[in-house]
Enzyme design. Sequence first.
Site, mmCIF file in Angstrom:
data_model
loop_
_atom_site.group_PDB
_atom_site.id
_atom_site.type_symbol
_atom_site.label_atom_id
_atom_site.label_comp_id
_atom_site.label_asym_id
_atom_site.label_seq_id
_atom_site.Cartn_x
_atom_site.Cartn_y
_atom_site.Cartn_z
ATOM 1 N N GLY A 157 0.858 -1.188 0.000
ATOM 2 C CA GLY A 157 0.000 0.000 0.000
ATOM 3 C C GLY A 157 0.890 1.233 0.000
ATOM 4 O O GLY A 157 2.028 1.196 -0.470
ATOM 5 N N ARG A 158 0.363 2.318 0.554
ATOM 6 C CA ARG A 158 1.107 3.588 0.530
ATOM 7 C C ARG A 158 2.512 3.454 1.111
ATOM 8 O O ARG A 158 3.485 3.885 0.513
ATOM 9 C CB ARG A 158 0.380 4.644 1.373
ATOM 10 C CG ARG A 158 -0.895 5.168 0.794
ATOM 11 C CD ARG A 158 -1.361 6.303 1.710
ATOM 12 N NE ARG A 158 -2.686 6.750 1.384
ATOM 13 C CZ ARG A 158 -3.800 6.222 1.886
ATOM 14 N NH1 ARG A 158 -3.737 5.221 2.739
ATOM 15 N NH2 ARG A 158 -4.983 6.695 1.540
ATOM 16 N N ILE A 159 2.602 2.852 2.312
ATOM 17 C CA ILE A 159 3.909 2.815 2.984
ATOM 18 C C ILE A 159 4.844 1.846 2.264
ATOM 19 O O ILE A 159 6.011 2.162 2.029
ATOM 20 C CB ILE A 159 3.750 2.464 4.484
ATOM 21 C CG1 ILE A 159 2.897 3.545 5.181
ATOM 22 C CG2 ILE A 159 5.121 2.354 5.162
ATOM 23 C CD1 ILE A 159 2.518 3.235 6.631
ATOM 24 N N THR A 238 7.847 -2.530 10.697
ATOM 25 C CA THR A 238 7.347 -1.237 11.182
ATOM 26 C C THR A 238 5.817 -1.227 11.117
ATOM 27 O O THR A 238 5.213 -0.155 11.183
ATOM 28 C CB THR A 238 7.887 -0.070 10.323
ATOM 29 O OG1 THR A 238 7.598 -0.333 8.952
ATOM 30 C CG2 THR A 238 9.377 0.134 10.500
ATOM 31 N N ARG A 240 2.863 -3.895 12.551
ATOM 32 C CA ARG A 240 2.364 -4.200 13.884
ATOM 33 C C ARG A 240 3.081 -5.450 14.356
ATOM 34 O O ARG A 240 3.311 -6.380 13.572
ATOM 35 C CB ARG A 240 0.852 -4.444 13.871
ATOM 36 C CG ARG A 240 -0.005 -3.190 13.767
ATOM 37 C CD ARG A 240 0.038 -2.336 15.040
ATOM 38 N NE ARG A 240 -0.808 -1.167 14.985
ATOM 39 C CZ ARG A 240 -0.423 0.033 14.519
ATOM 40 N NH1 ARG A 240 0.808 0.210 14.084
ATOM 41 N NH2 ARG A 240 -1.275 1.053 14.519
ATOM 42 N N GLU A 269 3.443 -4.747 23.060
ATOM 43 C CA GLU A 269 4.016 -3.447 23.439
ATOM 44 C C GLU A 269 3.404 -2.942 24.737
ATOM 45 O O GLU A 269 2.187 -3.082 24.917
ATOM 46 C CB GLU A 269 3.750 -2.422 22.327
ATOM 47 C CG GLU A 269 4.523 -2.739 21.086
ATOM 48 C CD GLU A 269 4.262 -1.741 19.953
ATOM 49 O OE1 GLU A 269 3.737 -0.632 20.219
ATOM 50 O OE2 GLU A 269 4.601 -2.067 18.814
ATOM 51 N N HIS A 287 8.496 1.937 18.604
ATOM 52 C CA HIS A 287 7.334 2.315 17.773
ATOM 53 C C HIS A 287 7.401 3.794 17.380
ATOM 54 O O HIS A 287 6.545 4.596 17.753
ATOM 55 C CB HIS A 287 6.021 2.001 18.507
ATOM 56 C CG HIS A 287 4.861 1.819 17.575
ATOM 57 N ND1 HIS A 287 3.822 0.957 17.795
ATOM 58 C CD2 HIS A 287 4.571 2.403 16.385
ATOM 59 C CE1 HIS A 287 2.949 1.013 16.814
ATOM 60 N NE2 HIS A 287 3.390 1.901 15.935
#
Length: 326
Positions: A157-159, A238, A240, A269, A287
């Site tokens: 996707g975008r990232i 980066t 989840r 986390e 994070h």
Amino acid sequence: MLVKPRVYLTRRLPAAVMDRLTEETDLAFNPEDRSATKCEIIAGLHGRDALLCNIADQIDAAILEACPGLKVVANFGVGFNNIDVAAATRGGIPVTNTPGVLTEATADLAFLLLLAVARRLSEGERLVRARQWTGWAPLQLLGADVAGATLGIVGCGRIGRAVARRARAFDMRIVYWNRTRLPADVEAGEGIEYASLEGLLQRADFVSLHVAYGPATHHLLGAPQLALMKSSAFLINTARGAVVDERALVQALHNKRLAGAGLDVFENEPAVSPGLLQRENVILSPHLGSATIGTRTRMGMMAVDNLLAACAGRRPPHCVNPEVLG
Ligand code: DGY
């Protein structure tokens, strides 16, 4: 006089966002610099129209059911797995997120981890700080080449695509896997080649994860998938933490089934598996994907846009359960 929406904010946001919230809303917020507890959120939401929460807040059905007047849950974050969206939908409450504005910052961090783990930066820094560096040596801390290596992008996707742009500038070959294959002209234009997840894991020298987290991607990389990776390969996460079976990752690193990992996210986390903390060939960050002043400010402004729209009865620009909008 215009009635301002009554907002409860679970934790302070960047100054420009706080100024806007103070100006445009009737704001109540958790004054402590820590996550609000579930009880504090329920109490804070009493008589409020909107909840402005963040990805560290678990917004479950009990919270939503305790606040029947709620008009919107605006998440400060693109991921929204911290919210029981099904419960919100049942209650007719729109849930919103902040896509797009954190793409570049998150891609930067993914690439930073990739370079750092390839070139053993943490190990080198620890050596220098411990005053144990005795001078340049031909065989000291030799890392892995990035130029010419194959990057496997899981979730394009975008990232993922922003990471691919960076990788191209570093002369990497890029393969990707995505739930839906991208159109041929996009693949050609961006210099990315589609592969099955298994094929990607077998070919890549670096695997970078960019899928959203949900039931379909829980432990997407478990022991069998990690076993497909080259023993010289690195894993970058980066996305989840729970996209990876952290216990299986620790085992794979321990057994030298992988060369290393760069991790910004963790399964539980803020807890981090001791087996990761102990490993030299793992770089860990807390994070920080979206953690730049500009990005966090844009995320906050987008969250405010979403909540103001919902409270005014308009369509929020980024609603993840649009079925409630009718
Ligand atoms: C998000 O927005 O989901 C990011 O993980 C925050 O850094």
